[in-house]
Design a protein around this motif. Sequence first.
Motif, PDB file in Angstrom:
ATOM      1  N   SER A   1       0.792  -1.174  -0.114  1.00  0.00           N
ATOM      2  CA  SER A   1      -0.069   0.067  -0.067  1.00  0.00           C
ATOM      3  C   SER A   1       0.973   1.159   0.181  1.00  0.00           C
ATOM      4  O   SER A   1       2.166   1.048  -0.024  1.00  0.00           O
ATOM      5  N   SER A   2       0.270   2.154  -0.045  1.00  0.00           N
ATOM      6  CA  SER A   2       0.689   3.515  -0.095  1.00  0.00           C
ATOM      7  C   SER A   2       0.151   4.783   0.542  1.00  0.00           C
ATOM      8  O   SER A   2      -1.126   4.508   0.603  1.00  0.00           O
ATOM      9  N   THR A   3       0.598   5.761   1.107  1.00  0.00           N
ATOM     10  CA  THR A   3       0.028   6.965   1.485  1.00  0.00           C
ATOM     11  C   THR A   3       0.729   8.274   1.327  1.00  0.00           C
ATOM     12  O   THR A   3       1.883   8.271   1.279  1.00  0.00           O
ATOM     13  N   VAL A   4       0.136   9.132   0.852  1.00  0.00           N
ATOM     14  CA  VAL A   4       0.610  10.621   0.471  1.00  0.00           C
ATOM     15  C   VAL A   4       0.557  11.348   1.875  1.00  0.00           C
ATOM     16  O   VAL A   4      -0.223  11.517   2.781  1.00  0.00           O
ATOM     17  N   ASN A   5       1.922  11.906   2.094  1.00  0.00           N
ATOM     18  CA  ASN A   5       2.140  12.526   3.313  1.00  0.00           C
ATOM     19  C   ASN A   5       1.662  13.795   3.370  1.00  0.00           C
ATOM     20  O   ASN A   5       1.631  14.292   2.230  1.00  0.00           O
ATOM     21  N   PRO A   6       1.740  14.385   4.534  1.00  0.00           N
ATOM     22  CA  PRO A   6       1.237  15.997   4.486  1.00  0.00           C
ATOM     23  C   PRO A   6       2.259  16.893   3.726  1.00  0.00           C
ATOM     24  O   PRO A   6       1.765  18.014   3.244  1.00  0.00           O
ATOM     25  N   ASN A   7       3.291  16.536   3.728  1.00  0.00           N
ATOM     26  CA  ASN A   7       4.460  17.382   2.980  1.00  0.00           C
ATOM     27  C   ASN A   7       4.466  16.825   1.361  1.00  0.00           C
ATOM     28  O   ASN A   7       5.336  17.563   0.784  1.00  0.00           O
ATOM     29  N   GLY A   8       3.710  16.202   1.050  1.00  0.00           N
ATOM     30  CA  GLY A   8       3.654  15.688  -0.470  1.00  0.00           C
ATOM     31  C   GLY A   8       4.230  14.650  -0.836  1.00  0.00           C
ATOM     32  O   GLY A   8       4.357  14.027  -2.000  1.00  0.00           O
ATOM     33  N   SER A   9       5.266  14.117   0.016  1.00  0.00           N
ATOM     34  CA  SER A   9       5.988  12.878  -0.176  1.00  0.00           C
ATOM     35  C   SER A   9       4.914  11.851   0.019  1.00  0.00           C
ATOM     36  O   SER A   9       4.028  11.715   0.421  1.00  0.00           O
ATOM     37  N   THR A  10       5.399  10.624  -0.566  1.00  0.00           N
ATOM     38  CA  THR A  10       4.843   9.276  -0.322  1.00  0.00           C
ATOM     39  C   THR A  10       5.424   8.341   0.531  1.00  0.00           C
ATOM     40  O   THR A  10       6.734   8.247   0.378  1.00  0.00           O
ATOM     41  N   SER A  11       4.587   7.540   1.403  1.00  0.00           N
ATOM     42  CA  SER A  11       5.214   6.218   2.326  1.00  0.00           C
ATOM     43  C   SER A  11       4.769   5.179   1.505  1.00  0.00           C
ATOM     44  O   SER A  11       3.514   5.034   1.173  1.00  0.00           O
ATOM     45  N   TYR A  12       5.597   4.233   0.858  1.00  0.00           N
ATOM     46  CA  TYR A  12       5.261   2.949   0.532  1.00  0.00           C
ATOM     47  C   TYR A  12       5.389   1.815   1.222  1.00  0.00           C
ATOM     48  O   TYR A  12       6.492   1.859   2.156  1.00  0.00           O
ATOM     49  N   PHE A  13       4.435   1.028   1.655  1.00  0.00           N
ATOM     50  CA  PHE A  13       4.634  -0.218   2.513  1.00  0.00           C
ATOM     51  C   PHE A  13       4.461  -1.355   1.689  1.00  0.00           C
ATOM     52  O   PHE A  13       3.780  -1.585   0.892  1.00  0.00           O
ATOM     53  N   PHE A  14       5.372  -2.305   2.120  1.00  0.00           N
ATOM     54  CA  PHE A  14       5.925  -3.517   1.458  1.00  0.00           C
ATOM     55  C   PHE A  14       6.005  -4.637   2.612  1.00  0.00           C
ATOM     56  O   PHE A  14       6.264  -4.190   3.876  1.00  0.00           O
ATOM     57  N   TYR A  15       5.724  -5.748   1.968  1.00  0.00           N
ATOM     58  CA  TYR A  15       5.813  -6.838   3.267  1.00  0.00           C
ATOM     59  C   TYR A  15       6.505  -8.099   2.741  1.00  0.00           C
ATOM     60  O   TYR A  15       6.243  -8.687   1.497  1.00  0.00           O
ATOM     61  N   TRP A  16       7.533  -8.401   3.407  1.00  0.00           N
ATOM     62  CA  TRP A  16       8.409  -9.595   3.104  1.00  0.00           C
ATOM     63  C   TRP A  16       7.757 -10.986   3.110  1.00  0.00           C
ATOM     64  O   TRP A  16       8.200 -11.865   2.365  1.00  0.00           O
ATOM     65  N   GLY A  17       6.713 -11.206   3.850  1.00  0.00           N
ATOM     66  CA  GLY A  17       5.892 -12.356   3.739  1.00  0.00           C
ATOM     67  C   GLY A  17       6.533 -13.538   4.610  1.00  0.00           C
ATOM     68  O   GLY A  17       6.272 -14.564   4.336  1.00  0.00           O
ATOM     69  N   LEU A  18       7.504 -13.016   5.596  1.00  0.00           N
ATOM     70  CA  LEU A  18       8.073 -14.140   6.306  1.00  0.00           C
ATOM     71  C   LEU A  18       7.362 -14.568   7.702  1.00  0.00           C
ATOM     72  O   LEU A  18       6.374 -13.792   8.017  1.00  0.00           O
ATOM     73  N   ASN A  19       7.471 -15.684   8.298  1.00  0.00           N
ATOM     74  CA  ASN A  19       6.625 -16.084   9.331  1.00  0.00           C
ATOM     75  C   ASN A  19       7.483 -15.729  10.618  1.00  0.00           C
ATOM     76  O   ASN A  19       7.047 -16.254  11.688  1.00  0.00           O
ATOM     77  N   SER A  20       8.680 -15.457  10.581  1.00  0.00           N
ATOM     78  CA  SER A  20       9.478 -15.146  11.428  1.00  0.00           C
ATOM     79  C   SER A  20      10.186 -13.897  11.351  1.00  0.00           C
ATOM     80  O   SER A  20      10.522 -13.421  10.294  1.00  0.00           O
ATOM     81  N   ASN A  21      10.694 -13.257  12.583  1.00  0.00           N
ATOM     82  CA  ASN A  21      11.450 -11.951  12.410  1.00  0.00           C
ATOM     83  C   ASN A  21      12.830 -11.929  12.046  1.00  0.00           C
ATOM     84  O   ASN A  21      13.444 -13.320  11.978  1.00  0.00           O
ATOM     85  N   VAL A  22      13.311 -11.238  11.355  1.00  0.00           N
ATOM     86  CA  VAL A  22      14.720 -11.328  10.635  1.00  0.00           C
ATOM     87  C   VAL A  22      15.824 -10.847  11.587  1.00  0.00           C
ATOM     88  O   VAL A  22      16.682 -11.279  11.741  1.00  0.00           O
ATOM     89  N   TRP A  23      15.440  -9.599  12.110  1.00  0.00           N
ATOM     90  CA  TRP A  23      16.357  -8.728  12.922  1.00  0.00           C
ATOM     91  C   TRP A  23      16.312  -9.122  14.486  1.00  0.00           C
ATOM     92  O   TRP A  23      15.498  -8.155  15.025  1.00  0.00           O
ATOM     93  N   ASN A  24      16.790 -10.182  14.978  1.00  0.00           N
ATOM     94  CA  ASN A  24      16.536 -10.584  16.520  1.00  0.00           C
ATOM     95  C   ASN A  24      17.566 -10.693  17.169  1.00  0.00           C
ATOM     96  O   ASN A  24      17.461 -11.143  18.509  1.00  0.00           O
ATOM     97  N   ASN A  25      18.954 -10.288  16.816  1.00  0.00           N
ATOM     98  CA  ASN A  25      19.866 -10.362  17.589  1.00  0.00           C
ATOM     99  C   ASN A  25      20.898  -9.307  17.530  1.00  0.00           C
ATOM    100  O   ASN A  25      20.849  -8.683  16.332  1.00  0.00           O
ATOM    101  N   ASP A  26      21.329  -8.769  18.607  1.00  0.00           N
ATOM    102  CA  ASP A  26      22.518  -7.720  18.481  1.00  0.00           C
ATOM    103  C   ASP A  26      23.397  -8.379  17.543  1.00  0.00           C
ATOM    104  O   ASP A  26      23.739  -9.180  17.484  1.00  0.00           O
ATOM    105  N   GLY A  27      23.826  -7.250  16.571  1.00  0.00           N
ATOM    106  CA  GLY A  27      24.820  -7.753  15.622  1.00  0.00           C
ATOM    107  C   GLY A  27      24.452  -8.128  14.204  1.00  0.00           C
ATOM    108  O   GLY A  27      25.278  -8.367  13.673  1.00  0.00           O
ATOM    109  N   ASP A  28      23.019  -8.271  14.179  1.00  0.00           N
ATOM    110  CA  ASP A  28      22.552  -8.458  12.963  1.00  0.00           C
ATOM    111  C   ASP A  28      22.861  -7.188  11.981  1.00  0.00           C
ATOM    112  O   ASP A  28      22.951  -5.978  12.806  1.00  0.00           O
ATOM    113  N   CYS A  29      22.867  -7.409  10.697  1.00  0.00           N
ATOM    114  CA  CYS A  29      22.864  -6.245   9.666  1.00  0.00           C
ATOM    115  C   CYS A  29      22.021  -6.272   8.593  1.00  0.00           C
ATOM    116  O   CYS A  29      21.788  -7.379   7.944  1.00  0.00           O
ATOM    117  N   ALA A  30      21.475  -5.129   8.370  1.00  0.00           N
ATOM    118  CA  ALA A  30      20.554  -4.790   7.405  1.00  0.00           C
ATOM    119  C   ALA A  30      21.458  -4.464   6.072  1.00  0.00           C
ATOM    120  O   ALA A  30      22.138  -3.544   6.229  1.00  0.00           O
TER     121      ALA A  30
END
Length: 124
Positions: free
Chosen positions: A75-104
């Motif tokens: 989905s997406s939404t237009v922000n008050p400043n005119g920019s757009t926020s886009y929302f995407f979903y990985w579709g995973l069944n568990s969390n990805v970043w769950n430990n200190d030291g993980d890296c995006a």
Amino acid sequence: MKIKITKIIDHGHNDERIVLDITEDTDIGEYLVMDTTYTVQGQVSNKVRHPYWFPDKKVKKNDHIVLYTKKGNESSTVNPNGSTSYFFYWGLNSNVWNNDGDCALLLHVDQWIHHRVTIKNKEK
């Protein structure tokens, strides 16, 4: 890069998400997000997991991308400043970043080659 990772919110929880900011007009279909860790020497590990390749979509400078780890509908939404926020979903069944030291890890991939594997029937 025309996108930067801003933060990871609620890591290790149901609403875990990574927030990216668009710094120049671009197509987010040229970007992948993966998770990995760091080596003992502090370098980014080459053991990448859970790749998410964004769909082709033109975005503009100052737009925002929010990628949730969980399942959901784009989905997406237009922000008050005119920019757009886009929302995407990985579709995973568990969390990805769950430990200190993980890296995006954010990769810009504007060219690639693919080749379909075909397995021939074994002769009897």
